[in-house]
Design a protein around this motif. Structure first.
Motif, PDB file in Angstrom:
ATOM      1  N   VAL A  68      13.314  -4.421  22.336  1.00  0.00           N
ATOM      2  CA  VAL A  68      14.439  -4.054  21.476  1.00  0.00           C
ATOM      3  C   VAL A  68      14.423  -4.924  20.230  1.00  0.00           C
ATOM      4  CG1 VAL A  68      16.952  -3.927  21.275  1.00  0.00           C
ATOM      5  CG2 VAL A  68      15.836  -3.276  23.425  1.00  0.00           C
ATOM      6  N   TYR A  69      14.526  -4.264  19.065  1.00  0.00           N
ATOM      7  CA  TYR A  69      14.618  -4.952  17.783  1.00  0.00           C
ATOM      8  C   TYR A  69      15.925  -4.555  17.118  1.00  0.00           C
ATOM      9  CZ  TYR A  69      13.800  -6.076  12.872  1.00  0.00           C
ATOM     10  OH  TYR A  69      13.926  -6.546  11.589  1.00  0.00           O
ATOM     11  N   LYS A  70      16.837  -5.498  17.000  1.00  0.00           N
ATOM     12  CA  LYS A  70      18.140  -5.273  16.373  1.00  0.00           C
ATOM     13  C   LYS A  70      18.817  -4.018  16.914  1.00  0.00           C
ATOM     14  CE  LYS A  70      17.133  -7.851  12.148  1.00  0.00           C
ATOM     15  NZ  LYS A  70      17.097  -7.844  10.667  1.00  0.00           N
ATOM     16  N   LEU A 185       9.403  11.453   7.225  1.00  0.00           N
ATOM     17  CA  LEU A 185       9.023  10.049   7.297  1.00  0.00           C
ATOM     18  C   LEU A 185       8.515   9.550   5.949  1.00  0.00           C
ATOM     19  CD1 LEU A 185       7.263   9.847  10.785  1.00  0.00           C
ATOM     20  CD2 LEU A 185       9.524   8.998  10.167  1.00  0.00           C
ATOM     21  N   VAL A 186       7.763  10.387   5.234  1.00  0.00           N
ATOM     22  CA  VAL A 186       7.308  10.002   3.896  1.00  0.00           C
ATOM     23  C   VAL A 186       8.505   9.736   3.002  1.00  0.00           C
ATOM     24  CG1 VAL A 186       6.119  10.781   1.814  1.00  0.00           C
ATOM     25  CG2 VAL A 186       5.106  11.203   4.054  1.00  0.00           C
ATOM     26  N   SER A 187       9.492  10.607   3.063  1.00  0.00           N
ATOM     27  CA  SER A 187      10.699  10.439   2.262  1.00  0.00           C
ATOM     28  C   SER A 187      11.436   9.153   2.632  1.00  0.00           C
ATOM     29  CB  SER A 187      11.621  11.650   2.446  1.00  0.00           C
ATOM     30  OG  SER A 187      12.830  11.485   1.727  1.00  0.00           O
ATOM     31  N   HIS A 188      11.488   8.846   3.912  1.00  0.00           N
ATOM     32  CA  HIS A 188      12.216   7.660   4.382  1.00  0.00           C
ATOM     33  C   HIS A 188      11.547   6.372   3.914  1.00  0.00           C
ATOM     34  CE1 HIS A 188      14.886   5.362   6.999  1.00  0.00           C
ATOM     35  NE2 HIS A 188      13.827   4.659   7.364  1.00  0.00           N
ATOM     36  N   PHE A 189      10.233   6.326   3.959  1.00  0.00           N
ATOM     37  CA  PHE A 189       9.510   5.102   3.609  1.00  0.00           C
ATOM     38  C   PHE A 189       9.139   5.022   2.124  1.00  0.00           C
ATOM     39  CE2 PHE A 189       8.949   4.977   8.182  1.00  0.00           C
ATOM     40  CZ  PHE A 189       8.998   3.615   8.462  1.00  0.00           C
ATOM     41  N   ASN A 190       9.434   6.068   1.371  1.00  0.00           N
ATOM     42  CA  ASN A 190       9.043   6.122  -0.033  1.00  0.00           C
ATOM     43  C   ASN A 190       9.990   5.287  -0.888  1.00  0.00           C
ATOM     44  OD1 ASN A 190       7.713   6.846  -2.399  1.00  0.00           O
ATOM     45  ND2 ASN A 190       8.867   8.749  -2.617  1.00  0.00           N
ATOM     46  N   THR A 191       9.755   3.975  -0.904  1.00  0.00           N
ATOM     47  CA  THR A 191      10.552   3.047  -1.696  1.00  0.00           C
ATOM     48  C   THR A 191       9.638   2.327  -2.687  1.00  0.00           C
ATOM     49  OG1 THR A 191      10.224   1.169  -0.195  1.00  0.00           O
ATOM     50  CG2 THR A 191      12.032   2.701   0.325  1.00  0.00           C
ATOM     51  N   LEU A 282       3.739  -9.169   6.123  1.00  0.00           N
ATOM     52  CA  LEU A 282       4.787  -8.672   5.229  1.00  0.00           C
ATOM     53  C   LEU A 282       5.001  -7.175   5.425  1.00  0.00           C
ATOM     54  CD1 LEU A 282       6.801  -9.301   3.006  1.00  0.00           C
ATOM     55  CD2 LEU A 282       4.967  -8.984   1.320  1.00  0.00           C
ATOM     56  N   LEU A 283       3.913  -6.439   5.631  1.00  0.00           N
ATOM     57  CA  LEU A 283       4.042  -5.004   5.913  1.00  0.00           C
ATOM     58  C   LEU A 283       4.795  -4.782   7.219  1.00  0.00           C
ATOM     59  CD1 LEU A 283       3.483  -2.039   5.356  1.00  0.00           C
ATOM     60  CD2 LEU A 283       1.211  -2.330   6.389  1.00  0.00           C
ATOM     61  N   ILE A 284       4.522  -5.596   8.219  1.00  0.00           N
ATOM     62  CA  ILE A 284       5.245  -5.493   9.497  1.00  0.00           C
ATOM     63  C   ILE A 284       6.746  -5.677   9.275  1.00  0.00           C
ATOM     64  CG2 ILE A 284       5.670  -6.682  11.701  1.00  0.00           C
ATOM     65  CD1 ILE A 284       2.607  -7.231  11.769  1.00  0.00           C
ATOM     66  N   GLU A 285       7.109  -6.696   8.527  1.00  0.00           N
ATOM     67  CA  GLU A 285       8.523  -6.982   8.288  1.00  0.00           C
ATOM     68  C   GLU A 285       9.203  -5.843   7.530  1.00  0.00           C
ATOM     69  OE1 GLU A 285       8.652 -10.742   6.302  1.00  0.00           O
ATOM     70  OE2 GLU A 285       7.698 -11.814   7.993  1.00  0.00           O
ATOM     71  N   LYS A 286       8.545  -5.321   6.520  1.00  0.00           N
ATOM     72  CA  LYS A 286       9.128  -4.218   5.738  1.00  0.00           C
ATOM     73  C   LYS A 286       9.240  -2.949   6.587  1.00  0.00           C
ATOM     74  CE  LYS A 286       7.838  -5.859   1.132  1.00  0.00           C
ATOM     75  NZ  LYS A 286       9.253  -6.086   0.749  1.00  0.00           N
ATOM     76  N   THR A 287       8.253  -2.727   7.450  1.00  0.00           N
ATOM     77  CA  THR A 287       8.291  -1.546   8.312  1.00  0.00           C
ATOM     78  C   THR A 287       9.443  -1.635   9.305  1.00  0.00           C
ATOM     79  OG1 THR A 287       5.892  -1.291   8.110  1.00  0.00           O
ATOM     80  CG2 THR A 287       6.970  -0.159   9.950  1.00  0.00           C
ATOM     81  N   LEU A 288       9.625  -2.788   9.920  1.00  0.00           N
ATOM     82  CA  LEU A 288      10.728  -2.960  10.873  1.00  0.00           C
ATOM     83  C   LEU A 288      12.076  -2.776  10.180  1.00  0.00           C
ATOM     84  CD1 LEU A 288       9.403  -5.969  12.993  1.00  0.00           C
ATOM     85  CD2 LEU A 288       9.710  -3.614  13.768  1.00  0.00           C
ATOM     86  N   GLU A 289      12.206  -3.245   8.953  1.00  0.00           N
ATOM     87  CA  GLU A 289      13.443  -3.056   8.205  1.00  0.00           C
ATOM     88  C   GLU A 289      13.745  -1.573   8.029  1.00  0.00           C
ATOM     89  OE1 GLU A 289      13.116  -5.068   4.490  1.00  0.00           O
ATOM     90  OE2 GLU A 289      12.887  -7.065   5.392  1.00  0.00           O
ATOM     91  N   LYS A 290      12.714  -0.789   7.663  1.00  0.00           N
ATOM     92  CA  LYS A 290      12.917   0.632   7.428  1.00  0.00           C
ATOM     93  C   LYS A 290      13.141   1.410   8.720  1.00  0.00           C
ATOM     94  CE  LYS A 290      12.932   2.562   4.173  1.00  0.00           C
ATOM     95  NZ  LYS A 290      14.127   2.915   3.345  1.00  0.00           N
ATOM     96  N   ILE A 291      12.522   0.963   9.807  1.00  0.00           N
ATOM     97  CA  ILE A 291      12.715   1.633  11.092  1.00  0.00           C
ATOM     98  C   ILE A 291      14.166   1.553  11.534  1.00  0.00           C
ATOM     99  CG2 ILE A 291      12.211   1.403  13.563  1.00  0.00           C
ATOM    100  CD1 ILE A 291       9.320   0.862  12.858  1.00  0.00           C
ATOM    101  N   GLN A 292      14.849   0.471  11.139  1.00  0.00           N
ATOM    102  CA  GLN A 292      16.250   0.279  11.517  1.00  0.00           C
ATOM    103  C   GLN A 292      17.119   1.461  11.108  1.00  0.00           C
ATOM    104  OE1 GLN A 292      16.762  -1.963  14.012  1.00  0.00           O
ATOM    105  NE2 GLN A 292      18.636  -2.455  12.912  1.00  0.00           N
ATOM    106  N   THR A 293      16.779   2.086   9.996  1.00  0.00           N
ATOM    107  CA  THR A 293      17.628   3.164   9.479  1.00  0.00           C
ATOM    108  C   THR A 293      17.053   4.549   9.718  1.00  0.00           C
ATOM    109  OG1 THR A 293      16.602   2.853   7.292  1.00  0.00           O
ATOM    110  CG2 THR A 293      18.664   1.676   7.726  1.00  0.00           C
ATOM    111  N   LEU A 294      16.049   4.642  10.572  1.00  0.00           N
ATOM    112  CA  LEU A 294      15.490   5.956  10.912  1.00  0.00           C
ATOM    113  C   LEU A 294      16.511   6.774  11.702  1.00  0.00           C
ATOM    114  CD1 LEU A 294      11.756   5.580  12.019  1.00  0.00           C
ATOM    115  CD2 LEU A 294      12.670   7.071  10.238  1.00  0.00           C
TER     116      LEU A 294
END
Length: 294
Positions: A68-70, A185-191, A282-294
């Protein structure tokens, strides 16, 4: 009314403890959101951010941790290298949620999974900088995995035909195929942290990616041809070894998938990252941040 036949033990292979053959996992031990990495050691680079760990399993290169992550339950699994391993991992993960192991029957209700690849890649376009992060909006498969399956009408045939013509593609090689990422998913991660690109999935690291040590290549100029190819104002941007299989098998099984790449090499410039571990973390950290709002 069609009566469903049980899946034979030679097709759905289970271990003595009831776990699926290669992954050594049982139903209920994976989350609906799954992060895939290539390197088994990278699994713990992701899960060290978790609050709790629920499941650990490993056989060969396939290492899995669910936790579990957050507040969000996630599974992280290493696939090893290549689309042949993707075939194993994705079919077995799907079986864990969509096949009744006791009765050996496909379940009436389909459970969709979300796959997020955190991987490394090399750019073939000079303008894509080292240590940048790239979303594979489209994957071009130079492997032959998808050609063993039916119902692949989602493949972009005009794209692949144009590519074969541009590269004078050898008929001795597998027919390239083209498959898109999941649009949501592309739309979600497209930042601003990511660029979008078209990823070529190769069947090897050396010759298939145009690297020459002691062996001559069938086509010395293939990477240059890929670099110069344009289809509907889009270019092939990077090379790696799993994404086309991930996108294709996910679509066939009714799941969604996206591939996120840390660009560690720029083949056009002949350069390599001086901090690859930092870039991947750094990619791992950014990915986990974005997964939070999936």
């Amino acid at each position: 009314m069609n009566i469903q036949e049980k899946i034979a033990s030679s097709e759905l292979i289970l271990n003595d403890d009831g776990s699926i053959y290669h992954l050594c996992l049982k139903p209920g031990e994976i989350a609906d959101t799954i992060i895939t990495v290539g390197d088994p050691e990278r699994v713990e680079d992701v899960t060290r951010h978790f609050d709790t760990i629920e499941v650990k399993a490993q056989k060969r290169e396939f290492k899995t941790i669910t936790g579990v992550y957050k507040g969000k339950r996630l599974t992280v699994i290493s696939t090893g290298i290549g689309t042949d391993n993707i075939d194993i991992v994705f079919n077995e993960l799907d079986a864990l949620v969509n096949i009744d192991f006791k009765n050996r029957l496909v379940k009436d209700k389909h459970t969709p999974l979300t796959f997020i690849r955190i991987g490394t890649s090399g750019s073939i376009q000079s303008e894509i900088p080292i240590n940048s992060f790239l979303i594979s909006e489209i994957a071009v498969g130079f492997d032959n995995l998808l050609h063993f399956y039916d119902n692949t009408n989602f493949l972009d045939l005009p794209f692949s035909e144009a590519l074969k013509k541009h590269t004078n593609w050898s008929t001795q090689k597998s027919d390239p195929y083209v498959v898109k990422a999941d649009e949501s998913l592309v739309s979600h991660f497209n930042t601003k942290d990511f660029v979008k690109g078209i990823t070529a999935t190769n069947v090897g690291f050396y010759g298939p990616q145009g690297r020459k040590l002691r062996l001559a290549l069938q086509d010395d100029s293939l990477n240059n041809k890929l670099q110069s190819f344009i289809f509907q104002n889009q270019k092939i941007t990077n090379l790696e070894m799993e994404t086309s299989g991930i996108y294709g098998i996910a679509k066939l099984l009714g799941h969604r998938a996206i591939s996120l790449n840390a660009i560690l090499a720029n083949r056009a410039n002949g350069t390599f990252s001086d901090s690859p571990k930092k870039s991947v973390n750094l990619l791992i950290e950014k990915t986990l941040e974005k997964i939070q709002t999936l």
